[in-house]
Design an enzyme around this catalytic site. Structure first.
Site: not given
Ligand code: CO
Length: 496
Positions: A260-261, A264
């Site tokens: 997830h990170e 980003h």
């Molecule tokens: Co997020």
């Protein structure tokens, strides 16, 4: 020096101050010793003050007013000026008294929320939340809005998003997803107990670092560390930091936070460094940012192809837990759908009920149709209605999230927008890259990353979220894409 060069110089100076704050914030969450907290708060507050002063000078205002009418600017430059002028005008709407009052109330509210949560006592938080809601209503008036006051708050996180559009979107969530989750709940549940065996922390860390490398995260322009809540931050597109959290008895934590990170971070690393400090070097909106993390986490990372590439290695790393677990068993375990109390650990389908509930509550609080004192009862009623579960305590209910204590109203919807954009973008990535799934099966993520760079990352904030979606997919955000993705995937997983 031209006006535009002067403008660029001023904006870069503001960015320098803001990114310096970001370094201090990153340090605070990762390495700062406990005694550092007090002066760190002071340093951050000083820098925030300097950034605010620089952002609201008469010089910048006059420059932007001149540039607004300069025909010689390129389209990109015009767009930058337009964005900066909007931000400048918004900043100017806040009086010093209001900013001080808000910041004081937030710090009181945050402390009372922590206490209320640990003692499971909503009444400790209630008076401060009431004050905050009132201030947020004032803020809506101060910023201005056309239709619904909540629009003004949404705009801070998801520029140009409207309450009315979100109502339509979440009506689709209600009418389509609630029934689908009920169908799943009627089926026998898949096995996931092996996910909660003992997994060596160092081995998990090494595995996660490899996942980041495979995704294309550039370790010469970033690093990963440990923090209690995983996050991504950046000090330019050439220094983008991620953090993860590793639990000895839950393999999910590390895997999904890394991916997830990582998603980003790839967005931030893909923004053009030449546009440092300018809107053309910034992300579009939180919804689009979240679309990048969710696309990697869910559409890629919770997919079978991704684990065809990575499961052998995971299996060899943890034979004691996974020896008799097949890649298909593992795929089923990472996609368990089960209504639960806590948003942050919800599966990718029931997650959106958590957001829907917060959206309905925020809207009601801001328009004044719900009072803070009635909040716990309202919350519990909604959890029963949408998720079919009883909330045993406010600590696990209305007090679970930090956002309201920070005064962040209008933030939650961006989480769902992110997943829905991700599903829509991914459908078109598959069309544009016909062998995408087989590339992923071979551990080759670069065709996908190249596609995201080209379609999303490299233009910064040149387009609005809505326009970007139309450019990539030919239409604005449409819940249908998420629902199609969910139906195909989960019908197989649960034999519907
Ligand atoms: Co997020």
């Amino acid at each position: 020096m031209t006006n535009y060069s002067k403008y660029k110089e001023l904006l870069r100076k503001i960015a320098d101050v803001q990114y310096a704050s970001a370094v201090l914030n990153w340090d605070q969450e990762t390495y700062m010793p406990p005694k550092g907290a007090e002066f760190r708060a002071q340093q951050l507050s000083t820098l925030a003050g300097i950034a605010h002063e620089l952002s609201t000078t008469e010089e910048l205002g006059e420059l932007l007013e001149h540039l607004k009418n300069e025909d010689s600017l390129t389209e990109k430059e015009k767009r930058n000026v337009k964005e900066s002028l909007k931000k400048y005008k918004d900043n100017k709407k806040y009086t010093t008294e209001f900013v001080q009052q808000l910041s004081k109330t937030i710090s009181e509210a945050f402390q009372s929320w922590q206490k209320a949560k640990s003692e499971n006592n909503f009444s400790i938080f209630a008076p401060y939340l009431e004050k905050l809601v009132k201030l947020k209503r004032d803020e809506c008036c101060l910023l201005g809005f056309q239709t619904h006051p909540y629009d003004a708050l949404l705009d801070q996180y998801e520029p140009e998003a409207k309450t009315a559009d979100l109502e339509v979107l979440f009506a689709d969530v209600r009418s389509q997803l609630v029934d689908f989750v009920k169908q799943i709940a009627a089926k026998p549940q898949n096995q996931e107990s092996f996910m909660f065996a003992h997994y060596n922390i160092q081995k998990q860390w090494d595995f996660g670092m490899n996942l980041l490398k495979q995704m294309g995260y550039d370790f010469d322009a970033g690093r990963q560390d440990i923090s209690s809540h995983p996050f991504t931050t950046n000090f330019s597109s050439e220094d983008v930091r991620v953090t993860t959290r590793i639990k000895e008895n839950d393999l999910n934590e590390m895997i999904w936070s890394c991916i997830h990170e990582g998603g980003h971070a790839l967005y931030e690393q893909g923004l053009p460094a030449s546009e440092y400090g300018l809107p053309s070097g910034e992300y579009i909106s939180l919804g689009i940012h979240e679309s990048q993390s969710r696309l990697w986490e869910n559409n890629v990372g919770r997919g079978l192809s991704f684990w065809k590439a990575n499961y052998k290695k995971l299996n060899e790393t943890f034979p004691e837990n996974l020896k008799s677990v097949s890649v298909n068993d593992f795929y089923k375990a990472m996609n368990i759908v089960k209504p639960s109390l806590i948003r942050t650990s919800a599966d990718e389908l029931t997650y959106h009920f958590h957001v829907l509930i917060r959206f309905e509550i925020e809207k009601a609080l801001i328009e004044g149709s719900l009072e803070v004192k009635d909040l716990p009862g309202y919350w519990n009623k909604k959890y029963k209605e949408y998720l079919g579960i009883d909330v045993p305590s406010d600590a696990q209910g209305v007090l679970q999230d930090i956002h309201w204590s920070h005064g962040s109203f209008g933030y939650f919807p961006t989480y769902s927008l992110g997943s829905f954009y991700a599903a829509q973008f991914y459908a078109f990535a598959k069309k544009d890259i016909p062998n995408l799934e087989s590339e992923i099966e071979n551990g080759n993520m670069s065709p996908l990353l190249d596609w995201l760079r080209l379609k999303v990352h490299k233009y910064g904030k040149f387009n609005t979220a809505k326009d970007l979606c139309i450019i990539i997919t030919g239409e604005k955000l449409n819940f249908k894409y998420f629902m199609d993705y969910a139906k195909i995937k989960y019908s197989k997983l649960y034999d519907l």
